[in-house]
Design a protein around this motif. Sequence first.
Motif, PDB file in Angstrom:
ATOM      1  N   GLU A 135      26.912  81.750 -64.846  1.00 32.27           N
ATOM      2  CA  GLU A 135      27.750  82.693 -64.099  1.00 32.27           C
ATOM      3  C   GLU A 135      29.074  82.942 -64.822  1.00 32.27           C
ATOM      4  O   GLU A 135      29.568  84.079 -64.859  1.00 32.27           O
ATOM      5  CB  GLU A 135      28.003  82.159 -62.691  1.00 32.27           C
ATOM      6  N   ARG A 136      29.663  81.892 -65.370  1.00 27.30           N
ATOM      7  CA  ARG A 136      30.967  82.026 -66.024  1.00 27.30           C
ATOM      8  C   ARG A 136      30.862  82.734 -67.369  1.00 27.30           C
ATOM      9  O   ARG A 136      31.754  83.505 -67.748  1.00 27.30           O
ATOM     10  CB  ARG A 136      31.597  80.641 -66.228  1.00 27.30           C
ATOM     11  N   TRP A 137      29.764  82.473 -68.094  1.00 30.96           N
ATOM     12  CA  TRP A 137      29.624  83.030 -69.435  1.00 30.96           C
ATOM     13  C   TRP A 137      28.239  83.686 -69.568  1.00 30.96           C
ATOM     14  O   TRP A 137      27.320  83.135 -70.192  1.00 30.96           O
ATOM     15  CB  TRP A 137      29.785  81.915 -70.472  1.00 30.96           C
ATOM     16  N   PRO A 138      28.074  84.865 -68.977  1.00 27.64           N
ATOM     17  CA  PRO A 138      26.742  85.487 -68.895  1.00 27.64           C
ATOM     18  C   PRO A 138      26.187  85.962 -70.238  1.00 27.64           C
ATOM     19  O   PRO A 138      24.997  86.288 -70.316  1.00 27.64           O
ATOM     20  CB  PRO A 138      26.981  86.665 -67.958  1.00 27.64           C
ATOM     21  N   GLY A 139      27.002  85.989 -71.275  1.00 26.20           N
ATOM     22  CA  GLY A 139      26.480  86.402 -72.574  1.00 26.20           C
ATOM     23  C   GLY A 139      25.626  85.361 -73.257  1.00 26.20           C
ATOM     24  O   GLY A 139      24.964  85.652 -74.256  1.00 26.20           O
ATOM     25  N   ILE A 140      25.632  84.133 -72.716  1.00 29.88           N
ATOM     26  CA  ILE A 140      24.912  83.023 -73.342  1.00 29.88           C
ATOM     27  C   ILE A 140      23.880  82.479 -72.365  1.00 29.88           C
ATOM     28  O   ILE A 140      24.173  82.305 -71.178  1.00 29.88           O
ATOM     29  CB  ILE A 140      25.894  81.896 -73.737  1.00 29.88           C
ATOM     30  N   ARG A 141      22.696  82.202 -72.846  1.00 29.11           N
ATOM     31  CA  ARG A 141      21.695  81.483 -72.066  1.00 29.11           C
ATOM     32  C   ARG A 141      21.842  79.992 -72.387  1.00 29.11           C
ATOM     33  O   ARG A 141      21.819  79.598 -73.554  1.00 29.11           O
ATOM     34  CB  ARG A 141      20.287  81.956 -72.424  1.00 29.11           C
ATOM     35  N   PHE A 142      21.990  79.180 -71.364  1.00 32.49           N
ATOM     36  CA  PHE A 142      22.281  77.769 -71.579  1.00 32.49           C
ATOM     37  C   PHE A 142      21.046  76.897 -71.411  1.00 32.49           C
ATOM     38  O   PHE A 142      20.123  77.228 -70.669  1.00 32.49           O
ATOM     39  CB  PHE A 142      23.381  77.306 -70.616  1.00 32.49           C
ATOM     40  N   GLU A 143      21.093  75.753 -72.099  1.00 35.14           N
ATOM     41  CA  GLU A 143      20.021  74.756 -72.048  1.00 35.14           C
ATOM     42  C   GLU A 143      20.625  73.450 -71.530  1.00 35.14           C
ATOM     43  O   GLU A 143      21.292  72.716 -72.258  1.00 35.14           O
ATOM     44  CB  GLU A 143      19.422  74.564 -73.444  1.00 35.14           C
ATOM     45  N   GLY A 144      20.425  73.175 -70.240  1.00 35.18           N
ATOM     46  CA  GLY A 144      20.966  71.958 -69.645  1.00 35.18           C
ATOM     47  C   GLY A 144      22.444  72.093 -69.342  1.00 35.18           C
ATOM     48  O   GLY A 144      23.046  73.162 -69.433  1.00 35.18           O
TER      49      GLY A 144
END
Length: 385
Positions: A135-144
């Motif tokens: 939500e805070r950084w929608p440009g990145i897909r996060f892993e864990g």
Amino acid sequence: MVGGPFGGFGMGQRMVERVDVAIVGGGAMGSAAAWQLAGRADTLLLERFEPGHLNGASHGASRNFNVSYADPVHVGMLVEAERLWRLLEAQTGTELLTQHGIVNHGPNPGHEAAHAALAAAGIPSVFVDEGEASERWPGIRFEGRVLFTPTAGRLHADRAVAALQRAAQQKGARVQHGARVTGIRPVGDEAVLTIETPEGVRDLRARRVVVTVGAWTSTLLTGHVPLPRLVVTQEQPAHFAPRIPGEWPGFNHFLADSGPDRRWPSNVYGMHTPGQGIKAGWHGVGPVIDPDRRSFVPDPALSALIRDYAREWLPGVDADDVTEITCTYTTTPDGVFVIDRRGPVVLGAGFSGHGFKFTPSVGRLLADLALDRAPAPAIFALDRF
């Protein structure tokens, strides 16, 4: 300062310039050493190429100021480096460090140790769950879950090198571009340098010589200093056009499926480079090269893979709108720097793709060695190899 004829060293009656400290290599580390030495010793910085050249490892507009280290020596240097970056900004009126934070994600067991080490040093860091991070950084897909370090950020590399040299000159150091050192010969407690310039060849005698030539270290010092194996590679980060405007955090992604014979060649680092896009790159997996025979052409297989990575993990960029750049890494066997002295030669080398953030602290360590003040931390010693 020019002395009289300097006989007995095979140079006949040629006049020899004398200086307290000569620095060979005017990239980030050599320029930082000049800044630290200026006003404390008669200092001459010699750089083979012209200002702003693209041949080494210190050019470009962006480097991550990543603080996620667990080793106390590195953490202590980060604290010092931040203070010195701000001092350099004040002395030169140049904006160098933007602290927009860095997000670290992926299955890295070292995140816990880094979080603890940063807390002990008073550097803020916090774990953020994957959903909140998205939500805070929608440009990145996060892993864990994500280790967020809010005082980390981005350094402007080109401005930093120019500012270091300008600050050194303001304090009395001399800086000469277009001066190629072709030989260094230790003579007793001093060193004799052979320098080629468009005007001709000259000799220089220095009480100490600081060598910070990156990819050219082995060429210049083999036979004079017991070097470890230094591997020089051409790396190729890429700038992707952002779909999401505004400032991004820097990022480090520790990929589970990375390494030899895996899907991805290495972990990924990246950052927002204003005016150029979102930078992303593999770490230390480019082809081994001779720095004097670089093609400057990106490896097509690595190019294809970083575009694939962007499609999968960077939803905030256009993976097909990309501009690639190249630079060099000079990597030691353990990925840790060499900062040490042998006789009159002080060496800074093998910064292994993660040294830029430490630049002013490295400059201070090199200056201390040149002035016989204090040894560098043991983890940087040559004899560890």
